[in-house]
Design a protein around this motif. Structure first.
Motif, PDB file in Angstrom:
ATOM      1  N   LEU A  58       0.942  -1.176   0.023  1.00 28.66           N
ATOM      2  CA  LEU A  58       0.041  -0.018   0.052  1.00 28.66           C
ATOM      3  C   LEU A  58       0.813   1.279   0.036  1.00 28.66           C
ATOM      4  O   LEU A  58       0.631   2.062  -0.877  1.00 28.66           O
ATOM      5  CB  LEU A  58      -1.083  -0.055   1.195  1.00 28.66           C
ATOM      6  CG  LEU A  58      -2.073  -1.208   1.322  1.00 28.66           C
ATOM      7  CD1 LEU A  58      -2.788  -0.905   2.682  1.00 28.66           C
ATOM      8  CD2 LEU A  58      -2.860  -1.115   0.309  1.00 28.66           C
ATOM      9  N   ILE A  59       1.928   1.464   0.798  1.00 28.55           N
ATOM     10  CA  ILE A  59       2.903   2.386   0.667  1.00 28.55           C
ATOM     11  C   ILE A  59       3.680   2.670  -0.580  1.00 28.55           C
ATOM     12  O   ILE A  59       3.505   3.579  -1.045  1.00 28.55           O
ATOM     13  CB  ILE A  59       3.688   2.334   1.931  1.00 28.55           C
ATOM     14  CG1 ILE A  59       3.162   2.285   3.402  1.00 28.55           C
ATOM     15  CG2 ILE A  59       4.885   3.410   2.051  1.00 28.55           C
ATOM     16  CD1 ILE A  59       3.866   1.998   4.603  1.00 28.55           C
ATOM     17  N   GLY A  60       3.853   1.372  -0.925  1.00 27.00           N
ATOM     18  CA  GLY A  60       4.642   1.646  -2.269  1.00 27.00           C
ATOM     19  C   GLY A  60       3.623   2.342  -3.329  1.00 27.00           C
ATOM     20  O   GLY A  60       4.038   3.038  -4.059  1.00 27.00           O
ATOM     21  N   GLU A  61       2.285   1.774  -3.541  1.00 26.03           N
ATOM     22  CA  GLU A  61       1.623   2.476  -4.451  1.00 26.03           C
ATOM     23  C   GLU A  61       1.202   3.870  -3.997  1.00 26.03           C
ATOM     24  O   GLU A  61       1.061   4.643  -5.035  1.00 26.03           O
ATOM     25  CB  GLU A  61       0.263   1.542  -4.423  1.00 26.03           C
ATOM     26  CG  GLU A  61       0.659   0.077  -4.751  1.00 26.03           C
ATOM     27  CD  GLU A  61       0.822  -0.006  -6.413  1.00 26.03           C
ATOM     28  OE1 GLU A  61      -0.035   0.292  -6.986  1.00 26.03           O
ATOM     29  OE2 GLU A  61       1.986  -0.466  -6.638  1.00 26.03           O
ATOM     30  N   ARG A  62       1.075   4.231  -2.996  1.00 26.77           N
ATOM     31  CA  ARG A  62       0.859   5.702  -2.548  1.00 26.77           C
ATOM     32  C   ARG A  62       1.914   6.372  -2.940  1.00 26.77           C
ATOM     33  O   ARG A  62       1.690   7.650  -3.302  1.00 26.77           O
ATOM     34  CB  ARG A  62       0.488   5.791  -1.161  1.00 26.77           C
ATOM     35  CG  ARG A  62      -0.868   5.062  -0.688  1.00 26.77           C
ATOM     36  CD  ARG A  62      -1.211   5.380   0.808  1.00 26.77           C
ATOM     37  NE  ARG A  62      -2.285   4.518   1.224  1.00 26.77           N
ATOM     38  CZ  ARG A  62      -2.864   4.624   2.406  1.00 26.77           C
ATOM     39  NH1 ARG A  62      -2.410   5.545   3.391  1.00 26.77           N
ATOM     40  NH2 ARG A  62      -3.841   3.914   2.873  1.00 26.77           N
ATOM     41  N   LEU A  63       3.184   5.874  -2.723  1.00 27.00           N
ATOM     42  CA  LEU A  63       4.319   6.934  -3.146  1.00 27.00           C
ATOM     43  C   LEU A  63       4.716   6.805  -4.719  1.00 27.00           C
ATOM     44  O   LEU A  63       5.393   7.781  -4.951  1.00 27.00           O
ATOM     45  CB  LEU A  63       5.582   6.395  -2.335  1.00 27.00           C
ATOM     46  CG  LEU A  63       5.680   6.397  -0.794  1.00 27.00           C
ATOM     47  CD1 LEU A  63       6.776   5.857  -0.251  1.00 27.00           C
ATOM     48  CD2 LEU A  63       5.518   7.967  -0.259  1.00 27.00           C
ATOM     49  N   GLY A  64       4.063   6.001  -5.412  1.00 25.96           N
ATOM     50  CA  GLY A  64       4.249   5.623  -6.757  1.00 25.96           C
ATOM     51  C   GLY A  64       5.802   5.338  -6.900  1.00 25.96           C
ATOM     52  O   GLY A  64       6.410   5.769  -7.933  1.00 25.96           O
TER      53      GLY A  64
END
Length: 671
Positions: free
Chosen positions: A507-513
């Motif tokens: 989730l964090i990776g996706e939010r940070l792009g």
């Protein structure tokens, strides 16, 4: 008739010449074809796809004699052939009794002992689609006479690695005394690890120097076969690397040090003339014979301006008593594996990453347009395997449909064009990801596999995509940064709805792009405990969490941030506070060595375990001059409603963690 194409004169050809003086050219061509059929003549070249010996879709690796047209004979040990084919069955024609190995779709090499005639390699029919085949011969009448396919089926050009590594040696290189001989040898195993074609120009009892009846590979290497004087046609393949392991037998034939050094120096020079661009590796023999002379030969070539020759010191690679079959220096299967595990990185370091330069058809393993994120095992050119949680791949493609080739049963998630994520439960074979065809144009695909751990043992192996006829792949969008998450079942996403996909790291990776990896395994500890708990302080540097070798090649990607969440399980495995702090300090050093520029975040475990020790390890790193390490206090982040049990966050809990941790990371790496 044009010169160079003589036709034997017969009554039929005499009549044809009389007719062609008056008939138009088109009729003449028809008559020629009919006459050739009538007289029993036929072209020498087979049609692509028919499975015959001269079928151009069959790739021969090694020194094969194919001059007969109807029979191909491998001349040295370890030669093999490979192809791809359609249909559900495949058979191989053998002239007489032979022992052979066959691997289908990248699977194990199945032994077929003492077979002859038409040998069925698929007693259990395969699923419909395109499959791969590799055949190697062990002993007996080693003659390949072609394949038999289903009616209407055909061969297909295989995905053949562009690189080739040639191994020159004696019984050790040939794999003598092991169960599978050439297939168990370090040479075969090294080639497979490198994802390269490989040849073994080796035979038991051979020397470097021809003396006292011992065949010398200093000259025989350049021949078609292990016996005889016919020269090999080196235009048929070019080696990218040559590994020489010679000298074990010379000492028993009275070869002096001076004679050996002179012969080795000449052999290196002759190899350079044969392969102008190859890397040459002179391996120290396991019994340490002619060590100084081998080194001196390498030095002589280096001094002569050849910078592509390298000496390989094998001291300590194998252990007496455990890694050998006998007292004469023949490794057992485990010894050959150890040898390959040490040798493959040496070769790879000189050649570069084979996965990035391997020739591959669009959508197949090795296609440079497929972006593999995480730690993927790419040593087998037809099947890529992720061992850690959260690995995925992305690719662009044209056309209206896409299918995924799976070796065995697996669960996975697929997402096309940023649409909804679809779950595929217990699928195998060729899986259609587009039952409703897409609109024509460019599309994107992302796939990740169910985490293979605990009671779930799916076959997480990528074997390629099936695209529309004429379709191709394209590079996907490539985020410029990557965040790596190190942990246990919490970081894996255990008990959340989609495991790794719904875990806080993803989730964090996706939010940070950013790209994101989860170097995590359920039940893992920081410290490798005596009762068997996997210790990530040790396994962080490995390709596989459950194997001591090989090491992961950190040049394949660099993380901009690393998040460590370990300590929850160590308490249950009697890890002391002092042990934990020492191991955490060690892990921080290893992460820093792997990623010199990354920001490292040491999370307080959500159950508050080993907090002072984690903080002390961070402080020691900072005091030691590493200013890019932070302790993250997670006190109060999760409530009882955020957990599925007393330990594991539910989907809501992982979102809460992502809400709190994302800005902490973003503030440091500037996303």
């Amino acid at each position: 008739m044009p010169k160079g194409n003589p036709v034997q004169t017969t009554p039929h050809t005499t009549r044809l010449r009389r007719l062609t003086r008056t008939l138009p050219t088109l009729i003449t061509a028809v008559l020629v074809a009919c006459l050739l059929s009538w007289t029993g003549s036929s072209p020498a070249q087979a049609a692509p796809g028919d499975g015959s010996v001269s079928d151009p879709n069959i790739g021969y690796v090694g020194r094969w004699d194919t001059s007969a047209g109807t029979a191909a004979v491998p001349s040295w040990t370890g030669a093999y052939l490979q192809t791809a084919f359609t249909g559900t069955t495949v058979k191989v024609k053998a002239r007489d009794a032979v022992n052979l190995y066959a691997s289908i779709d990248g699977g194990p090499d199945v032994f077929h002992p003492g077979v002859r005639g038409t040998v069925n390699l698929t007693p259990q029919p395969l699923s419909a689609g395109t499959h791969t085949l590799r055949i190697s011969y062990r002993s007996g009448d080693t003659v390949f006479q072609g394949l038999v396919l289903d009616p209407g089926a055909r061969t297909v050009a295989p995905n053949i690695p562009s690189r080739l590594v040639e191994f020159v040696g004696d019984s050790i290189t040939a794999g003598a005394l092991t169960d599978r001989l050439a297939l168990d040898s370090y040479a075969w195993k090294t080639g497979e690890q490198l994802g390269a074609r490989h040849t073994q120009i080796a035979r038991s009892g051979y020397c470097l120097v021809a003396q006292s009846g011992c065949t010398g590979l200093g000259t025989q290497f350049f021949r078609t076969a292990s016996t005889g004087s016919q020269n090999w046609d080196f235009s048929r393949y070019r080696a990218d690397a040559v590994v020489i392991n010679l000298g074990t037998n010379d000492i028993g034939h009275g070869v002096t040090g001076a004679a050996f050094q002179s012969a080795y120096t000449k052999f290196l020079a002759d190899l350079r003339a044969t392969y102008p661009n190859a890397r040459l590796f002179a391996v120290q023999t396991l019994k340490k014979r002619y060590v100084n002379e081998t080194r001196a030969a390498v030095t002589a070539r280096t001094n002569a301006g050849d910078s592509g020759v390298h000496y390989v010191d094998t001291t300590g690679w194998l252990t007496d008593g455990t890694d050998y079959e006998d007292g004469n220096g023949h490794p057992n299967e485990a010894g050959h594996t150890k040898f390959a595990n040490r040798l493959a990185p040496v070769i790879a370091a000189r050649l570069g990453d084979p996965a990035s330069t391997r020739a591959a058809a669009p959508g197949q393993p090795g296609d440079p347009n497929i972006k593999f994120v995480g730690r993927w095992d790419t040593r087998t050119s037809t099947a890529y395997t992720p061992y850690w949680a959260g690995a995925y791949y992305r690719v662009g493609f044209t056309g209206r449909t896409v299918q995924l080739k799976q070796r065995g049963t697996i669960d996975f998630w697929a997402r096309i064009d940023n649409g909804p994520v679809k779950f595929y439960d217990d699928v195998k074979g060729t899986v259609n990801l587009t039952p409703s065809p897409l609109s024509a144009g460019n599309h994107t695909l992302q796939v990740n596999y169910q985490v293979v751990a605990g009671s779930y043992r799916g076959d997480a192996v990528f074997q390629g995509l099936v695209l529309d006829s004429g379709a191709t792949t394209s590079p996907p969008s490539a985020p410029g940064k990557l965040v790596e998450f190190i942990g246990d079942s919490i970081t894996v996403g255990t008990t959340s709805s989609q495991n790794a996909r719904t875990a806080y790291g993803w989730l964090i990776g996706e939010r940070l792009g950013t790209e994101h990896t989860q170097i995590a395994q359920g039940g893992a500890c920081l410290v490798a405990a005596a009762d068997g708990c996997v210790g990530l302080e040790r396994q962080f540097t490995k390709l596989n969490p459950n194997a001591d070798t090989p090491d992961w090649d950190f040049s394949r990607y660099q993380a901009n941030a690393v998040v460590i969440n370990l300590g929850t399980n160590d308490v249950g495995h009697a890890v002391s506070s002092a042990q934990f702090q020492t191991a955490y300090t060690s892990l921080l050093r290893k992460v820093r060595a792997a990623y010199p520029q990354a920001w490292i975040f040491a999370l307080e475990t959500f159950r508050g375990r080993y907090v002072p020790q984690t903080q002390a390890a961070v402080k020691a790193a900072v005091d030691g001059g590493d200013s890019r390490v932070s302790f993250v206090d997670t006190t109060g982040w999760l409530g009882s409603g955020d957990l599925t049990d007393s330990v594991h966050p539910n989907d809501q809990g992982h979102r809460v963690i992502a809400d709190r941790l994302t800005p902490v990371i973003a503030a440091r790496i500037g996303t």
